[in-house]
Scaffold this motif. Structure first.
Motif, PDB file in Angstrom:
ATOM      1  N   PHE A   1     -15.424  -7.724  -4.015  1.00 23.69           N
ATOM      2  CA  PHE A   1     -16.460  -8.636  -4.236  1.00 23.69           C
ATOM      3  C   PHE A   1     -15.671 -10.112  -3.430  1.00 23.69           C
ATOM      4  CE2 PHE A   1     -17.018  -6.937  -8.205  1.00 23.69           C
ATOM      5  CZ  PHE A   1     -18.552  -6.331  -8.132  1.00 23.69           C
ATOM      6  N   TYR A   2     -14.534 -10.053  -2.938  1.00 33.85           N
ATOM      7  CA  TYR A   2     -13.846 -10.564  -1.986  1.00 33.85           C
ATOM      8  C   TYR A   2     -14.358 -10.988  -0.716  1.00 33.85           C
ATOM      9  CZ  TYR A   2      -9.630 -11.597  -5.053  1.00 33.85           C
ATOM     10  OH  TYR A   2      -8.631 -11.977  -6.017  1.00 33.85           O
ATOM     11  N   ASP A   3     -14.231 -11.871   0.052  1.00 28.02           N
ATOM     12  CA  ASP A   3     -14.258 -11.673   1.385  1.00 28.02           C
ATOM     13  C   ASP A   3     -13.035 -11.231   2.064  1.00 28.02           C
ATOM     14  OD1 ASP A   3     -16.138 -13.667   3.917  1.00 28.02           O
ATOM     15  OD2 ASP A   3     -13.997 -13.208   4.237  1.00 28.02           O
ATOM     16  N   ILE A   4     -13.212 -10.356   3.068  1.00 27.02           N
ATOM     17  CA  ILE A   4     -11.813  -9.616   3.479  1.00 27.02           C
ATOM     18  C   ILE A   4     -10.992 -10.498   4.240  1.00 27.02           C
ATOM     19  CG2 ILE A   4     -13.030  -7.385   3.969  1.00 27.02           C
ATOM     20  CD1 ILE A   4     -13.165  -7.940   6.823  1.00 27.02           C
ATOM     21  N   ARG A   5     -11.429 -11.894   4.729  1.00 23.81           N
ATOM     22  CA  ARG A   5     -10.502 -12.775   5.107  1.00 23.81           C
ATOM     23  C   ARG A   5      -9.698 -13.569   4.533  1.00 23.81           C
ATOM     24  NH1 ARG A   5     -15.511 -14.011   8.564  1.00 23.81           N
ATOM     25  NH2 ARG A   5     -16.634 -13.739   6.611  1.00 23.81           N
TER      26      ARG A   5
ATOM     27  N   ILE B   1       0.763  -1.142   0.052  1.00 25.32           N
ATOM     28  CA  ILE B   1      -0.144  -0.077  -0.029  1.00 25.32           C
ATOM     29  C   ILE B   1       0.735   1.238  -0.046  1.00 25.32           C
ATOM     30  CG2 ILE B   1      -1.817   1.293   1.258  1.00 25.32           C
ATOM     31  CD1 ILE B   1      -2.563  -1.633   2.505  1.00 25.32           C
ATOM     32  N   LYS B   2       0.841   1.929  -1.085  1.00 28.59           N
ATOM     33  CA  LYS B   2       1.689   3.179  -1.281  1.00 28.59           C
ATOM     34  C   LYS B   2       1.158   4.500  -0.583  1.00 28.59           C
ATOM     35  CE  LYS B   2       4.398   1.655  -4.904  1.00 28.59           C
ATOM     36  NZ  LYS B   2       3.895   0.784  -5.623  1.00 28.59           N
ATOM     37  N   PRO B   3       1.602   4.908   0.554  1.00 26.58           N
ATOM     38  CA  PRO B   3       1.283   6.207   1.224  1.00 26.58           C
ATOM     39  C   PRO B   3       0.835   7.371   0.097  1.00 26.58           C
ATOM     40  CG  PRO B   3       3.290   5.532   2.103  1.00 26.58           C
ATOM     41  CD  PRO B   3       3.296   4.674   0.651  1.00 26.58           C
ATOM     42  N   GLY B   4      -0.391   7.781   0.391  1.00 30.87           N
ATOM     43  CA  GLY B   4      -0.834   8.813  -0.537  1.00 30.87           C
ATOM     44  C   GLY B   4      -1.528   8.386  -1.790  1.00 30.87           C
TER      45      GLY B   4
ATOM     46  N   GLN C   1      -6.531  -7.280   1.580  1.00 30.79           N
ATOM     47  CA  GLN C   1      -5.690  -5.905   0.892  1.00 30.79           C
ATOM     48  C   GLN C   1      -6.639  -4.842   0.666  1.00 30.79           C
ATOM     49  OE1 GLN C   1      -2.635  -5.182  -0.164  1.00 30.79           O
ATOM     50  NE2 GLN C   1      -1.914  -6.817   1.058  1.00 30.79           N
ATOM     51  N   ILE C   2      -7.814  -5.045   0.358  1.00 29.26           N
ATOM     52  CA  ILE C   2      -8.798  -4.059   0.234  1.00 29.26           C
ATOM     53  C   ILE C   2      -9.112  -3.308   1.701  1.00 29.26           C
ATOM     54  CG2 ILE C   2     -10.938  -3.270  -0.847  1.00 29.26           C
ATOM     55  CD1 ILE C   2      -8.504  -3.942  -2.835  1.00 29.26           C
ATOM     56  N   PHE C   3      -9.510  -4.215   2.466  1.00 33.13           N
ATOM     57  CA  PHE C   3      -9.815  -3.938   3.884  1.00 33.13           C
ATOM     58  C   PHE C   3      -8.592  -3.036   4.578  1.00 33.13           C
ATOM     59  CE2 PHE C   3      -9.547  -4.978   8.462  1.00 33.13           C
ATOM     60  CZ  PHE C   3     -10.632  -4.103   8.759  1.00 33.13           C
TER      61      PHE C   3
ATOM     62  N   THR D   1     -16.256   4.104  -5.116  1.00 33.32           N
ATOM     63  CA  THR D   1     -15.488   4.589  -6.087  1.00 33.32           C
ATOM     64  C   THR D   1     -14.237   3.439  -6.602  1.00 33.32           C
ATOM     65  OG1 THR D   1     -13.953   5.505  -4.128  1.00 33.32           O
ATOM     66  CG2 THR D   1     -15.553   6.949  -5.127  1.00 33.32           C
ATOM     67  N   HIS D   2     -13.833   2.484  -5.817  1.00 34.14           N
ATOM     68  CA  HIS D   2     -12.883   1.607  -5.963  1.00 34.14           C
ATOM     69  C   HIS D   2     -13.081   0.461  -5.749  1.00 34.14           C
ATOM     70  CE1 HIS D   2     -10.620   5.531  -5.765  1.00 34.14           C
ATOM     71  NE2 HIS D   2      -9.328   4.868  -5.718  1.00 34.14           N
ATOM     72  N   ILE D   3     -13.406  -0.475  -6.594  1.00 37.93           N
ATOM     73  CA  ILE D   3     -13.914  -1.652  -6.612  1.00 37.93           C
ATOM     74  C   ILE D   3     -12.711  -2.860  -7.127  1.00 37.93           C
ATOM     75  CG2 ILE D   3     -15.934  -3.143  -6.995  1.00 37.93           C
ATOM     76  CD1 ILE D   3     -17.331  -0.938  -7.460  1.00 37.93           C
ATOM     77  N   SER D   4     -12.777  -3.920  -6.059  1.00 37.52           N
ATOM     78  CA  SER D   4     -11.850  -5.062  -6.489  1.00 37.52           C
ATOM     79  C   SER D   4     -12.502  -6.234  -6.617  1.00 37.52           C
ATOM     80  CB  SER D   4     -10.414  -5.212  -5.706  1.00 37.52           C
ATOM     81  OG  SER D   4     -10.761  -6.268  -4.663  1.00 37.52           O
ATOM     82  N   GLY D   5     -12.143  -7.276  -7.362  1.00 35.04           N
ATOM     83  CA  GLY D   5     -12.725  -8.784  -7.726  1.00 35.04           C
ATOM     84  C   GLY D   5     -11.813  -9.503  -8.375  1.00 35.04           C
ATOM     85  N   THR D   6     -12.146 -10.808  -8.586  1.00 39.13           N
ATOM     86  CA  THR D   6     -11.485 -11.875  -9.519  1.00 39.13           C
ATOM     87  C   THR D   6     -12.174 -11.503 -10.681  1.00 39.13           C
ATOM     88  OG1 THR D   6     -13.171 -13.310  -9.271  1.00 39.13           O
ATOM     89  CG2 THR D   6     -11.156 -13.498  -7.703  1.00 39.13           C
ATOM     90  N   PRO D   7     -11.482 -11.729 -12.097  1.00 39.42           N
ATOM     91  CA  PRO D   7     -12.035 -11.987 -13.156  1.00 39.42           C
ATOM     92  C   PRO D   7     -13.377 -12.309 -13.119  1.00 39.42           C
ATOM     93  CG  PRO D   7      -9.568 -12.123 -13.523  1.00 39.42           C
ATOM     94  CD  PRO D   7     -10.013 -12.148 -12.020  1.00 39.42           C
ATOM     95  N   SER D   8     -13.637 -13.498 -12.588  1.00 38.96           N
ATOM     96  CA  SER D   8     -14.737 -14.293 -12.408  1.00 38.96           C
ATOM     97  C   SER D   8     -15.968 -13.404 -11.865  1.00 38.96           C
ATOM     98  CB  SER D   8     -14.779 -15.542 -11.706  1.00 38.96           C
ATOM     99  OG  SER D   8     -13.812 -16.236 -12.486  1.00 38.96           O
ATOM    100  N   HIS D   9     -15.602 -12.784 -10.566  1.00 39.55           N
ATOM    101  CA  HIS D   9     -16.435 -11.834  -9.919  1.00 39.55           C
ATOM    102  C   HIS D   9     -16.917 -10.803 -10.972  1.00 39.55           C
ATOM    103  CE1 HIS D   9     -14.392 -12.691  -5.946  1.00 39.55           C
ATOM    104  NE2 HIS D   9     -15.399 -13.337  -5.864  1.00 39.55           N
ATOM    105  N   TRP D  10     -16.078 -10.254 -11.649  1.00 41.20           N
ATOM    106  CA  TRP D  10     -16.304  -9.172 -12.765  1.00 41.20           C
ATOM    107  C   TRP D  10     -17.285  -9.579 -13.769  1.00 41.20           C
ATOM    108  CZ3 TRP D  10     -16.462  -4.259 -11.419  1.00 41.20           C
ATOM    109  CH2 TRP D  10     -15.607  -3.705 -10.535  1.00 41.20           C
TER     110      TRP D  10
END
Lengths: 91, 406
Positions: B128-132, B113-116, B138-140, B172-181
């Protein structure tokens, strides 16, 4: 069997294996609300490739992902048509 | 401490409160079966398990103490606590179905995670992932450490409803696997969101899904990241093309990348340190590189991902070990041997397929019975999509089944 009835019979087969009850399979049914999740749809696409010899989702980098069952069937009907045209040309 | 909640928000609260307090935090994934909780408790040296209401009745916890975590947790006032560097342990699936425990620290998890960058109160994250799992965590951490907000998913919520909720919350910022997308763009609610950043990871991102996302979300940057629980985030690719530029290999930077024997290897401060428990298998090579097991091939000035070396199958970001599925198939009395392999899927990246050798010609519907055993004993994504009967299987010189992916 028409493409449409092949698709519908494969959906019923997969739903049966997963013990899912299906809603009425109309053209405007949202595919993800058909009782098949994306894994079920992936299995459907794999089985249709075996039955029809078509995988319209792998043939191009520019895919229109289907939203409704009607979209899905149309994608297969178009793929079958363009295959028939191609094989007609080479004959 | 093992955090084992049904609800992601309860897990999030527990992680925030316990970092720096617990010696070790094990993040229980939602698919952790009752069968394997006992071994996690024993091997992980768990003293206490944090549960929420939904799992309050969980039985097989050994001697560990139970702590009920509620989302409306309140500060306890001034309590003197010794702070420590908490070890964060993530679970991934293992060959036999028992999870592997992978040791990280907050520092290694947060190192990508890059500061700023992508930080601030106007950023609302979602995944779309589970945070565990590593990708969701990473997103959490991006949201929490960057003082942004985050909208969590819920396993019971239909994908379309989640997209609508993300839209309403101004994500504004969303992540997931290609399958989620792929699942997202097949939903009528795909246009409920208008993200600024779309991130793909956890699976091979093909050109079709990258093109589709660029067309669906013209105002978003679309990037795909390579990451694994063991190796951490390797790199991000933001040029809209599948694969990654060959110039990244051997280039100086936070992450060193090399390709050896065809597989991608990474060295950085982001990698995990070791496996907890188990047979002491080393996570990194002597030179500090982690072999990701992902096979890459160079074509022109780019590398492309071909799949996994070990035969591990990646279904929408979830790992499947062929051995586990084969063991279940082989329980059928008519089966002599079986080999489980991967078949490419344009929807979930891959599917599990099985080739089976029968002992003799059998009456009855053996195929249906095999599938039924699989449905009863395996998670849905591990059940073969097709079962094929073959006269024989390839056995390699060492006497092991020859694994070859379709």
């Amino acid at each position: 069997m028409s493409i449409k009835s092949t698709v519908i019979s494969e959906i019923q087969q997969i739903a049966g294996e997963k013990k899912k009850t299906l809603p009425a399979l109309t053209d405007d049914l949202v595919l993800l609300e058909s009782g098949l999740d994306s894994l079920g749809i992936a299995i459907l696409v794999a089985r249709l490739e075996e039955v029809l010899g078509l995988d319209p989702f792998t043939e191009s980098d520019d895919i229109a992902y289907p939203v409704t069952l009607g979209d899905f069937i149309t994608i297969y009907e178009n793929a079958a048509k363009s295959r028939d045209v191609d094989s007609g040309k080479t004959r | 401490m093992l955090v084992l909640t049904a609800d992601q928000l309860a897990a999030a609260v527990a992680l925030i409160e316990l970092d720096g307090i617990a010696r070790r935090l094990i993040l229980g994934t939602p698919d952790l079966s009752a069968e394997h909780v006992g071994s996690v408790v024993a091997q992980g040296g768990v003293d206490a398990v944090v549960l929420d209401q939904a799992l309050a009745g969980f039985e097989d916890l050994g001697a560990a103490e139970r702590i009920l975590c509620r989302v409306d947790i309140a500060p306890a006032g001034d309590v003197a606590l010794d702070r420590c560097d908490t070890e964060w342990v993530l679970l991934t699936s293992g060959t036999t179905g028992a999870p592997k425990m992978i040791s990280h620290s907050l520092a290694s998890l947060a190192a990508p995670i890059k500061p700023g960058q992508n930080q601030g109160a106007d950023i609302v994250w979602a995944t779309f992932y589970d945070i565990r799992r590593y990708g969701g965590l990473q997103i959490f951490l991006r949201a929490m450490l960057g003082r942004g907000s985050m909208v969590l998913s819920s396993s019971a919520e239909p994908p379309g409803d989640y997209l609508v909720r993300l839209g309403q919350r101004g994500v504004t910022h969303i992540s997931g696997t290609p399958s989620h997308w792929r699942r997202a763009v097949m939903s009528p609610s795909a246009h409920a969101i208008s993200p600024r950043y779309v991130r793909l990871s956890g699976e091979i991102a093909d050109q079709a899904i990258l093109n589709t996302l660029r067309a669906f979300y013209p105002n978003a940057g679309v990037g795909h990241a390579f990451a694994s629980t063991e190796a951490g985030v390797g790199f991000e690719v933001n040029d809209g093309l599948e694969g990654f530029p060959a110039s990244m290999v051997g280039a100086p930077g936070d992450v060193e990348i090399k390709v050896e024997d065809g597989s991608l290897r990474l060295r950085s401060a982001r990698t995990a340190t070791r496996y907890v428990g188990g047979e002491g298998a080393a996570l990194t090579a002597a030179d500090g590189f982690v072999d990701t097991g992902d096979i890459v091939e160079r074509r022109g000035d780019r590398y492309y991902f071909l799949g996994r070396r070990s035969g591990v199958i990646n279904i929408g970001g979830l790992k499947v070990y062929p051995e586990e599925v084969e063991a279940v198939i082989n329980r059928h009395p008519a089966v002599r041997m079986s080999v489980v392999r991967s078949r490419r899927s344009p929807i979930t990246g891959a599917l599990v397929v099985a080739d089976v050798v029968l002992k003799e010609e059998r009456d009855g519907d053996v195929k249906r019975e095999i599938l039924q055993i699989c449905h009863e004993n395996l998670a849905p994504h591990k059940v073969p999509a097709t079962v094929r009967f073959v006269p024989a299987l390839d056995v390699a010189a060492a006497g092991k089944l020859a694994r070859r992916d379709a």
